[in-house]
Design a protein around this motif. Structure first.
Motif, PDB file in Angstrom:
ATOM      1  N   ALA A 196       3.014  -6.709   1.263  1.00 55.16           N
ATOM      2  CA  ALA A 196       3.269  -7.211   2.612  1.00 55.16           C
ATOM      3  C   ALA A 196       4.514  -8.083   2.693  1.00 55.16           C
ATOM      4  N   VAL A 197       4.832  -8.783   1.603  1.00 50.77           N
ATOM      5  CA  VAL A 197       5.963  -9.724   1.643  1.00 50.77           C
ATOM      6  C   VAL A 197       7.185  -9.219   0.878  1.00 50.77           C
ATOM      7  N   SER A 198       7.123  -8.005   0.348  1.00 44.78           N
ATOM      8  CA  SER A 198       8.199  -7.533  -0.531  1.00 44.78           C
ATOM      9  C   SER A 198       9.564  -7.530   0.161  1.00 44.78           C
ATOM     10  N   THR A 199       9.612  -7.085   1.414  1.00 46.44           N
ATOM     11  CA  THR A 199      10.890  -7.043   2.127  1.00 46.44           C
ATOM     12  C   THR A 199      11.433  -8.443   2.358  1.00 46.44           C
ATOM     13  N   SER A 200      10.562  -9.367   2.770  1.00 46.75           N
ATOM     14  CA  SER A 200      10.987 -10.751   2.993  1.00 46.75           C
ATOM     15  C   SER A 200      11.477 -11.384   1.698  1.00 46.75           C
ATOM     16  N   LEU A 201      10.785 -11.113   0.599  1.00 48.22           N
ATOM     17  CA  LEU A 201      11.217 -11.648  -0.692  1.00 48.22           C
ATOM     18  C   LEU A 201      12.540 -11.025  -1.129  1.00 48.22           C
TER      19      LEU A 201
END
Length: 285
Positions: free
Chosen positions: A173-178
């Motif tokens: 869920a957070v891979s793009t933000s990271l």
């Protein structure tokens, strides 16, 4: 598995809970004691004593993994109208999602924390009646004792497994933000390990190999990110390169990043909150 639960099934459920649950000696003692009492055919109220032990076991797990102060700090917490304390349901929700907001958990992680907790809470409600020994509440029959043990041990283990799965889902869920935040950190910060490699070192991009959720509580979520940073190494000035006095070359190096974000806003990752180190040892080999 009603009417077909064996003691081997009960032991397997105990091992699963001990192996995959929290490292907790008290939990191990209660499990061992409950099963020992349950197997004692000479005890006419063995099931009632097992019910009491299992209720304390479930309560211990809920209270140790979801302390009241932590639950109250969560963005989703609302005081229940019928009590001044934290409810069992809220503690179970905390074990699954900690301080993550409800919409993130349901929409991004595809988890219904309330539904996940219901089987264990229902099992605890059934235990309550059996803990009060009355003529009409005596539990002795072996099949009933085994079923009681198996169900509660399994439901506790399932709750813990669902919590682990939810944390695993966070990574996707957070891979793009990271990805974006780590790249920004690599560009904006002066990475000494890279800066020492050439006259001008430019970060071209990076690849994330692994994301681990190291900590999740009411206030924060901490990630450990590993990957490779892609760089261009330039020796000499731009003019030197133009006149073949200098040169450019491409390379990549492994990095590790510690990332902390607010649990209530897991997708809002600040590049300035990232602590990053790059391993350039291969450059000198």
């Amino acid at each position: 598995m009603a009417n077909s639960v064996t003691w081997e099934d009960v032991e397997a459920a105990r091992r699963d809970l001990i192996e995959h649950g929290p490292c907790d000696r008290f939990l191990e003692k209660i499990c061992k004691g409950a099963i020992k009492v349950g197997r004692d055919k000479t005890n006419p109220i063995r099931g009632n004593l097992v019910a009491s032990a299992l209720r304390e076991l479930a309560t211990h797990v809920l209270h140790s993994l979801a302390p009241e102060d932590e639950v109250r700090r969560c963005i989703w917490f609302k005081q229940a109208v019928d009590t001044k304390t934290v409810t069992r349901s809220q503690r179970a929700r905390y074990i699954v999602q900690a301080g993550l907001p409800n919409d993130f958990v349901t929409e991004k992680l595809k988890v219904d924390a309330g539904a996940v907790a219901k089987p264990l809470l229902a099992a605890m409600d059934k235990l309550h009646k059996a803990t009060h020994v009355r003529a009409e509440t005596v539990v002795y029959k072996g099949s009933a004792v085994r079923e009681m043990l198996y169900n509660v041990l399994t439901e506790i283990h399932t709750l813990l497994e669902d919590a682990a799965n939810a944390r695993h889902s966070i990574k996707d869920a957070v891979s793009t933000s990271l990805q974006d935040a780590v790249f920004e950190s690599l560009i904006l910060d002066t990475i000494q390990e890279l800066d020492e490699l050439s006259t001008h070192t430019r970060v071209d991009g990076h690849i994330i190999d692994e994301i681990k959720v190291r900590r999740l509580d009411a206030a924060e979520i901490e990630y450990c990110v590993t990957g490779d940073v892609e760089v261009e190494l330039q020796y000499g000035s731009n003019s030197d390169v133009t006149h073949d006095i200098g040169m450019r070359s491409d390379d990549n190096y492994p990095y590790k990043a510690r990332v902390i974000a607010a649990a209530g806003k897991p997708l809002d990752i600040d590049a300035e909150a990232i602590r990053l180190s790059v391993d350039t040892s291969s450059f000198y080999e």
